[in-house]
Each structure stands twice: as structure tokens, then as C-alpha cells.
Design a protein around this motif. Structure first.
Motif, PDB file in Angstrom:
ATOM      1  N   ASP A  23      -0.302  21.599  11.303  1.00  0.00           N
ATOM      2  CA  ASP A  23      -1.022  21.417  12.569  1.00  0.00           C
ATOM      3  C   ASP A  23      -1.042  19.932  12.955  1.00  0.00           C
ATOM      4  OD1 ASP A  23      -2.980  20.211  11.006  1.00  0.00           O
ATOM      5  OD2 ASP A  23      -4.292  21.954  11.003  1.00  0.00           O
ATOM      6  N   LYS A  24      -1.519  19.676  14.165  1.00  0.00           N
ATOM      7  CA  LYS A  24      -1.453  18.320  14.716  1.00  0.00           C
ATOM      8  C   LYS A  24      -2.184  17.304  13.847  1.00  0.00           C
ATOM      9  CE  LYS A  24      -1.657  16.892  19.319  1.00  0.00           C
ATOM     10  NZ  LYS A  24      -2.282  16.652  20.610  1.00  0.00           N
ATOM     11  N   GLU A  29      -2.234  12.829   9.829  1.00  0.00           N
ATOM     12  CA  GLU A  29      -2.751  12.369   8.536  1.00  0.00           C
ATOM     13  C   GLU A  29      -1.615  12.101   7.546  1.00  0.00           C
ATOM     14  OE1 GLU A  29      -6.164  14.441   7.244  1.00  0.00           O
ATOM     15  OE2 GLU A  29      -6.395  13.171   5.478  1.00  0.00           O
ATOM     16  N   GLU A  30      -0.635  12.996   7.514  1.00  0.00           N
ATOM     17  CA  GLU A  30       0.479  12.818   6.574  1.00  0.00           C
ATOM     18  C   GLU A  30       1.261  11.540   6.904  1.00  0.00           C
ATOM     19  OE1 GLU A  30       2.454  16.632   6.132  1.00  0.00           O
ATOM     20  OE2 GLU A  30       3.962  15.747   4.808  1.00  0.00           O
ATOM     21  N   MET A  31       1.441  11.285   8.183  1.00  0.00           N
ATOM     22  CA  MET A  31       2.195  10.090   8.593  1.00  0.00           C
ATOM     23  C   MET A  31       1.389   8.816   8.328  1.00  0.00           C
ATOM     24  SD  MET A  31       4.135  11.495  12.027  1.00  0.00           S
ATOM     25  CE  MET A  31       5.330  10.160  12.197  1.00  0.00           C
ATOM     26  N   SER A  86       9.758  17.883  10.959  1.00  0.00           N
ATOM     27  CA  SER A  86       9.278  19.167  10.437  1.00  0.00           C
ATOM     28  C   SER A  86      10.322  20.208  10.804  1.00  0.00           C
ATOM     29  CB  SER A  86       7.925  19.527  11.069  1.00  0.00           C
ATOM     30  OG  SER A  86       7.628  20.880  10.832  1.00  0.00           O
ATOM     31  N   ARG A  87      10.937  20.774   9.808  1.00  0.00           N
ATOM     32  CA  ARG A  87      12.008  21.743  10.108  1.00  0.00           C
ATOM     33  C   ARG A  87      11.434  23.005  10.752  1.00  0.00           C
ATOM     34  NH1 ARG A  87      16.779  19.728   8.036  1.00  0.00           N
ATOM     35  NH2 ARG A  87      16.515  18.283   6.310  1.00  0.00           N
ATOM     36  N   GLN A  88      10.246  23.423  10.293  1.00  0.00           N
ATOM     37  CA  GLN A  88       9.679  24.661  10.861  1.00  0.00           C
ATOM     38  C   GLN A  88       8.994  24.417  12.199  1.00  0.00           C
ATOM     39  OE1 GLN A  88       8.431  22.997   8.279  1.00  0.00           O
ATOM     40  NE2 GLN A  88       6.229  23.258   8.039  1.00  0.00           N
ATOM     41  N   GLY A  89       8.662  23.147  12.475  1.00  0.00           N
ATOM     42  CA  GLY A  89       7.999  22.822  13.738  1.00  0.00           C
ATOM     43  C   GLY A  89       6.493  22.982  13.637  1.00  0.00           C
ATOM     44  N   VAL A  90       5.780  22.180  14.437  1.00  0.00           N
ATOM     45  CA  VAL A  90       4.311  22.169  14.395  1.00  0.00           C
ATOM     46  C   VAL A  90       3.783  22.243  15.829  1.00  0.00           C
ATOM     47  CG1 VAL A  90       2.305  20.768  13.736  1.00  0.00           C
ATOM     48  CG2 VAL A  90       4.376  20.680  12.336  1.00  0.00           C
ATOM     49  N   PRO A  91       2.767  23.079  16.070  1.00  0.00           N
ATOM     50  CA  PRO A  91       2.174  23.078  17.424  1.00  0.00           C
ATOM     51  C   PRO A  91       1.546  21.712  17.695  1.00  0.00           C
ATOM     52  CG  PRO A  91       1.258  24.854  16.043  1.00  0.00           C
ATOM     53  CD  PRO A  91       2.073  23.982  15.147  1.00  0.00           C
ATOM     54  N   GLY A  97       5.034  24.025  25.419  1.00  0.00           N
ATOM     55  CA  GLY A  97       4.357  24.965  24.519  1.00  0.00           C
ATOM     56  C   GLY A  97       5.137  25.249  23.240  1.00  0.00           C
ATOM     57  N   ASP A  98       6.353  24.700  23.122  1.00  0.00           N
ATOM     58  CA  ASP A  98       7.168  24.943  21.932  1.00  0.00           C
ATOM     59  C   ASP A  98       6.729  24.026  20.786  1.00  0.00           C
ATOM     60  OD1 ASP A  98       8.642  26.861  23.201  1.00  0.00           O
ATOM     61  OD2 ASP A  98      10.281  25.502  23.774  1.00  0.00           O
ATOM     62  N   PRO A  99       7.046  24.436  19.543  1.00  0.00           N
ATOM     63  CA  PRO A  99       6.681  23.573  18.409  1.00  0.00           C
ATOM     64  C   PRO A  99       7.439  22.245  18.443  1.00  0.00           C
ATOM     65  CG  PRO A  99       7.628  25.671  17.634  1.00  0.00           C
ATOM     66  CD  PRO A  99       7.718  25.666  19.118  1.00  0.00           C
ATOM     67  N   THR A 100       6.835  21.250  17.823  1.00  0.00           N
ATOM     68  CA  THR A 100       7.433  19.910  17.777  1.00  0.00           C
ATOM     69  C   THR A 100       8.060  19.697  16.399  1.00  0.00           C
ATOM     70  OG1 THR A 100       5.804  19.136  19.358  1.00  0.00           O
ATOM     71  CG2 THR A 100       6.911  17.447  18.063  1.00  0.00           C
ATOM     72  N   HIS A 101       9.280  19.142  16.399  1.00  0.00           N
ATOM     73  CA  HIS A 101      10.014  18.947  15.139  1.00  0.00           C
ATOM     74  C   HIS A 101      10.167  17.478  14.749  1.00  0.00           C
ATOM     75  CE1 HIS A 101      11.379  23.175  14.780  1.00  0.00           C
ATOM     76  NE2 HIS A 101      11.326  23.153  16.103  1.00  0.00           N
ATOM     77  N   LEU A 102      10.235  16.595  15.745  1.00  0.00           N
ATOM     78  CA  LEU A 102      10.496  15.177  15.453  1.00  0.00           C
ATOM     79  C   LEU A 102       9.321  14.333  15.922  1.00  0.00           C
ATOM     80  CD1 LEU A 102      14.185  15.167  16.740  1.00  0.00           C
ATOM     81  CD2 LEU A 102      13.484  14.923  14.339  1.00  0.00           C
ATOM     82  N   PHE A 103       8.878  13.420  15.053  1.00  0.00           N
ATOM     83  CA  PHE A 103       7.699  12.599  15.340  1.00  0.00           C
ATOM     84  C   PHE A 103       8.041  11.125  15.133  1.00  0.00           C
ATOM     85  CE2 PHE A 103       6.481  16.729  13.821  1.00  0.00           C
ATOM     86  CZ  PHE A 103       5.507  17.145  14.705  1.00  0.00           C
TER      87      PHE A 103
END
Lengths: 154, 113
Positions: A23-24, A29-31, A86-91, A97-103
Motif C-alpha cells: 500500500d501507499k 516507509e520502505e523507501m 514493485s513488480r505486482q504494483g501498488v495502489p 486508477g491502475d497500480p503503480t510500479h515505478l517510484f
């Protein structure tokens, strides 16, 4: 400013190729944890609060599958970039509305000469508007390959 | 970090975002990249946090704000980053306890990174 200049603000140590967060808040937090582990920064709560506050003003997931969490903090003298995937993507409250993969997280100092902060954001958003680049970044095996996709092999 | 000090650092970080949002040139650049900038939202967050600050600290912070654009600053290499005066070692040890402290030279609220 070129993409090569922007990449000088990032590093392999600040590259998370496989985020575990789903999740967002978890992504932020991980980053931030990765950033704190590799830098002089110690004020985790304050950096996280700044990023969450920026997100509350409007999601930074402005491109297809991409987000640019960013903001200024007293905790740093230099602009720092943390990159994650994130390979699976995160809302991430994206526009489509699509999941986000690159941050691409930009942590900026209170003052920056030459407007490096906004110029870096501009270079990254322009580069990532290319669908082939986005696909290449999702497939890159390591940080060197990731950078090579961004620089077009230059 | 001490709760009051954490609040003051948080507020100052939000003030930095507010400064960008209120700078017409920067706000325009952010918006052109797709990032919304709503100064009223940030101001509301700052006001909410200020409501949680101890009244005496809040009055002091607000007085400082009339004098400095950066009333809360970190200490780096033993110096206040607002005025660059040396911060005595006795102060540094207090800072390590994360107490709210002021720079003896300029009066800014200082904290240890």
C-alpha cells in the motif's frame, strides 16, 4: 539538465528493485527506510510526515504506472533520489486508477541552487512518458541495466 | 524525538512546501508537471499542527516567524544552520535528549539531526 545529471543524485544503494509493500504508506516507509540506512538522515517520522502531507495535497502518481513522491525537508542539504520498483504494483491513488510500479522519490533541501529539484522532476517525467522506457525499467535486471534504459545506453 | 520538537520540525517542513506552493513561478512549474499545489490545504495542516504545540512554545515560534523565514533549523557540525554560530557542547548534549532548545546567538529553535 540531462538524465545523466539526475542519476548522479541516485545510487545502487538507493535502488529497491522489488518492493514488498502493498500500500501507499508502506511504499513510502520502505523507501524512507532505505534512505535512512544509506544517509546521514535520522528523522524518519518527519520525512515520512512530509511525504504523506505532499501526497494528501494530490497524489504524485501522475504517469501511467509511475509515482514521484517528493518534498523538501530540513533534514537534508542535498537533493537525494530513491528509486523503487514493485513488480505486482501498488495502489497509489493514480489518475487512471491502475497500480503503480515505478517510484522515484525526491527528497529536497530547504533551498536548492539552480532549481535542481523541479528540474530533476521535469527530466524524469519527460523520460518516463515513453512507454518503451517504462517497459524497459520494469524488465531491467539490476541497477546498471535500469540506468542504461533511462540513458538510452549512453 | 520529543513530541513538541517533532511537531515544530514537521511544521517547518510543511512551511517549505507552502513556500513553493505560494511561489507563482514554482507552483506553475509543479502544476505543469502534473503535481497539484494547494496552499490552503497545506496551511490547514500547519494550523492543525500548531494547535497541538504547547502554547508557550507556539508563541515563541510565532514570534520567531516574524523575524526569520526558517525559525526551526538543524545543528550541523556543532553549528546552528540559521546563523552559523557555534552551539556549545553542553547544548549539544541537551539536543541529544531531544529537548526543545534555542540557539544562544539567534534564538532559532534548533534540533540535532
Amino acid at each position: 539538465m540531462e538524465i545523466q545529471d539526475v542519476l548522479k543524485l541516485a545510487s545502487a544503494d538507493l535502488f529497491l528493485p522489488d518492493l514488498t509493500a502493498s500500500d501507499k504508506d508502506g511504499v513510502l516507509e520502505e523507501m524512507v527506510d532505505a534512505l535512512l540506512a544509506q544517509s546521514q538522515l535520522s528523522n524518519k517520522d518527519s520525512v515520512l510526515s512530509m511525504l504523506k502531507s505532499r501526497e494528501a495535497m494530490g497524489s504524485t502518481a501522475v504517469g501511467p504506472g509511475i509515482a514521484f513522491p517528493h518534498g523538501r525537508t530540513l533534514a537534508t542539504d542535498d537533493l537525494i533520489i530513491v528509486i523503487a520498483r514493485s513488480r505486482q504494483g501498488v495502489p497509489f491513488d493514480s489518475m487512471d486508477g491502475d497500480p503503480t510500479h515505478l517510484f522515484f522519490m525526491l527528497i529536497a533541501p530547504p533551498q536548492d541552487s539552480g532549481n535542481q529539484y523541479i528540474r530533476s522532476l521535469a527530466v524524469l517525467t519527460e523520460k518516463l512518458s515513453d512507454a518503451d522506457v517504462r517497459t524497459g525499467l520494469l524488465e531491467a535486471g539490476d541497477y546498471a541495466a535500469f540506468c542504461q534504459v533511462l540513458t538510452g545506453g549512453e | 524525538m520529543n513530541r513538541q520538537l517533532n511537531l515544530l520540525v514537521d511544521i517547518q517542513n510543511k512551511e517549505l512546501t507552502l513556500r513553493d506552493a505560494r511561489d507563482p513561478e514554482k507552483a506553475k512549474q509543479f502544476e505543469a508537471l502534473g503535481f497539484s499545489m494547494d496552499p490552503d490545504k497545506i496551511q490547514a495542516e500547519i494550523d492543525k499542527l500548531l494547535g497541538e504545540v504547547d502554547p508557550r512554545q507556539r508563541r515563541y515560534y510565532e514570534r520567531l516567524k516574524t523575524r526569520y523565514s526558517d525559525p526551526v533549523v538543524p545543528v550541523r557540525d556543532g553549528h546552528c544552520t540559521g546563523c552559523y554560530a557555534n552551539v556549545p557542547t553542553s547544548f549539544t548534549s541537551e539536543l541529544r535528549k531531544n529537548e526543545v532548545q534555542q540557539c544562544e546567538s539567534c534564538g532559532r529553535i534548533i534540533f540535532q539531526l
